[in-house]
Design a protein around this motif. Structure first.
Motif, short mmCIF file in Angstrom:
data_model
loop_
_atom_site.label_atom_id
_atom_site.label_comp_id
_atom_site.label_asym_id
_atom_site.label_seq_id
_atom_site.Cartn_x
_atom_site.Cartn_y
_atom_site.Cartn_z
N GLU A 127 0.87 -1.17 0.14
CA GLU A 127 0.01 -0.07 -0.11
C GLU A 127 1.01 1.29 -0.06
N MET A 128 0.62 2.36 -0.89
CA MET A 128 1.32 3.37 -0.83
C MET A 128 0.27 4.74 -0.97
N PRO A 129 -0.10 4.88 0.10
CA PRO A 129 -1.18 6.09 0.47
C PRO A 129 -0.75 7.21 -0.22
N PRO A 130 -1.14 8.06 -0.89
CA PRO A 130 -0.98 9.34 -1.36
C PRO A 130 -0.84 10.62 -0.30
N PRO A 131 0.11 11.47 -0.22
CA PRO A 131 0.12 12.69 0.59
C PRO A 131 -1.09 13.38 0.61
N PHE A 132 -2.06 13.41 -0.35
CA PHE A 132 -3.32 13.84 -0.41
C PHE A 132 -4.06 13.44 -1.55
N GLU A 133 -5.35 13.76 -1.53
CA GLU A 133 -6.06 13.23 -2.66
C GLU A 133 -5.80 14.15 -4.03
N VAL A 134 -6.26 13.64 -5.00
CA VAL A 134 -6.31 14.22 -6.37
C VAL A 134 -6.77 15.67 -6.28
N MET A 135 -7.98 15.71 -5.81
CA MET A 135 -8.74 16.91 -5.93
C MET A 135 -8.20 17.90 -4.82
N SER A 136 -7.52 17.38 -3.65
CA SER A 136 -7.02 18.42 -2.77
C SER A 136 -5.63 18.80 -3.48
N ALA A 137 -4.85 18.13 -4.03
CA ALA A 137 -3.74 18.61 -4.80
C ALA A 137 -4.27 19.84 -5.83
N LEU A 138 -5.11 19.57 -6.61
CA LEU A 138 -5.70 20.44 -7.78
C LEU A 138 -5.98 21.77 -6.90
N LEU A 139 -6.91 21.55 -5.85
CA LEU A 139 -7.40 22.92 -5.19
C LEU A 139 -6.20 23.58 -4.39
N LEU A 140 -5.17 22.91 -3.81
CA LEU A 140 -4.12 23.56 -3.33
C LEU A 140 -3.15 24.29 -4.27
N ALA A 141 -2.94 23.60 -5.52
CA ALA A 141 -2.54 24.10 -6.62
C ALA A 141 -2.76 25.45 -7.02
N PHE A 142 -4.30 25.55 -7.06
CA PHE A 142 -5.23 26.71 -7.43
C PHE A 142 -5.02 27.91 -6.51
N VAL A 143 -5.13 27.52 -5.25
CA VAL A 143 -5.15 28.54 -4.11
C VAL A 143 -3.71 29.18 -4.11
#
Length: 409
Positions: A127-143
């Motif tokens: 198992e390799m859990p991501p540091p955050f979800e895809v949508m979280s990454a997208l929102l953080l990138a936008f902000v």
């Protein structure tokens, strides 16, 4: 020439598909499961890495747009994004209209089948859990990206540019070289599960449809540009054919820029406008890539009988248009940028992702050719409104910084 051929991702993907099928005829289960295990590990790594990839690519891309060429950059980027989204919507409509007949009776068996049912299972999984979800990454990138355009944070921008370079290094030296092995394992598994023939026949139909539709979208772009700019669309398109065929041969929007620029100038586009729009759109305009990815994704959704709503598909297209802006500048970069959305929005598993990557790369050059040829149509539209003004009132920072990289799509 020989070394260039050996470095061709397309060549290795085709070899992987062929070898995967041939080896499925005689590989013992214990050996095949080695590759199934690898596919599981690689797929889990992609799930871990893709959110990081999204943040590292999109954040400096958005910040770079904000540091660029004022209102005309915004207008051009809006037209390019709109063209890319319209291409995705047309692909969706085409799939709804044609797939019930083209793919009638086709089915897609994906995922790992239990060994008791004749399928193959991995030896182990990590198992390799991501540091955050895809949508979280997208929102953080936008902000973060939008905030950086307001505060002009040069230090943070430089840090994110370095992060961008580090992440791209992982893509080019680790992810991309392992894709053929990933694809080999997928088609080996398909062949041993006796699903290879139906899958390839169905995907072959979709591949041909995608090539036809990339040509259709270019024709539509020039019809619209002809109406807006008051030019003959067919003459303008004829002048862009050198750029189309150059991109077809190189699969590189970057290598095609000089030819695209020369062809655009033949359409009597102002030199300042062409010099501004063509390099920018080589980075942010991917209508051909959008067409292919959407058609392939919806074909898999249809054949796998997945429960995907219209809202999910629309959201996928709108977000994919943004992801394309930040696609890494390597062969197959656009589809790698789309992996996170395919998993998060449409629920694709590792076999589906592998099929998407293989299908995309096999006809990669047709999408690139449509992308760069469409850039000429956008230049005609911008020229109608901006000729003589881009040089005078748009370059706020002495140079255009449309994005962090020019992509190979």
């Amino acid at each position: 020439m020989r070394s260039k051929l050996l470095r061709s991702l397309l060549l290795w993907v085709v070899v992987a598909i062929i070898l995967g099928y041939l080896c499925s005829m005689f590989f013992p289960d214990w050996l095949a499961r080695v590759f199934v295990t690898f596919n599981g590990l690689f797929s889990n790594f992609l799930g871990f890495f893709v959110p990081v990839l999204i943040f590292a690519l999109i954040t400096p891309a958005i910040a770079g747009l904000g540091r660029g060429a004022g209102k005309w950059l915004g207008i051009t980027a809006g037209i390019a994004y709109g063209s890319t989204i319209i291409s995705g919507l047309i692909a969706w409509g085409t799939a709804v209209a044609l797939y019930p007949s083209l793919l009638d009776g086709r089915s897609l068996v994906t995922g790992v089948v239990d060994p008791s049912e004749g399928g193959l299972a991995p030896y182990f999984a990590v198992e390799m859990p991501p540091p955050f979800e895809v949508m979280s990454a997208l929102l953080l990138a936008f902000v973060v990206g939008l905030a950086m355009t307001a505060v002009k944070s040069n230090n943070l921008y430089n840090v994110l540019e370095e992060l961008n370079n580090v992440v791209l290094k992982v893509v080019t030296t680790f992810v991309i070289p392992l894709l053929p092995v990933f694809i080999f394992g997928t088609f080996l598994n398909l062949g041993m599960n006796e699903n290879f023939g139906d899958t390839m026949a169905a995907m072959g139909v979709v591949l041909v449809l995608s090539i036809v539709m990339t040509i259709v979208i270019v024709l539509l772009q020039y019809l619209v540009a002809g109406v807006i700019a008051g030019v003959n669309p067919f003459t303008a398109l004829k002048n862009m054919l050198p750029a189309y065929f150059t991109a077809l041969g190189t699969s590189s929007s970057a290598a095609t820029i000089p030819v695209t620029l020369g062809s655009t100038l033949k359409n009597k586009v102002d030199e300042d406008v062409a010099g501004f729009v063509v390099p920018l759109c080589a980075t942010i305009h991917l209508s051909g890539s959008m067409m292919k990815i959407t058609l392939y994704a919806l074909s898999i959704v249809y054949m796998a009988n997945m429960d995907v709503t219209g809202g999910q598909i629309l959201g996928f297209i709108l977000l994919l248009g943004i992801m394309m802006i930040a696609a890494p500048g390597v062969p197959g970069g656009a589809i790698m940028a789309a992996v996170g959305l395919l998993q998060a929005n449409l629920g694709f598993d590792e076999s589906m992702i592998s099929l998407m990557i293989a299908s995309y790369i096999v006809v990669d050059s047709f999408g690139t050719a449509a992308n760069v040829t469409g850039d000429g149509a956008i230049a005609l539209i911008v020229n109608k409104f901006a000729a003589g003004r881009i040089k005078g009132d748009s370059l706020n920072d002495d140079s255009v910084e449309p994005s962090h990289t020019v992509r190979f799509t």
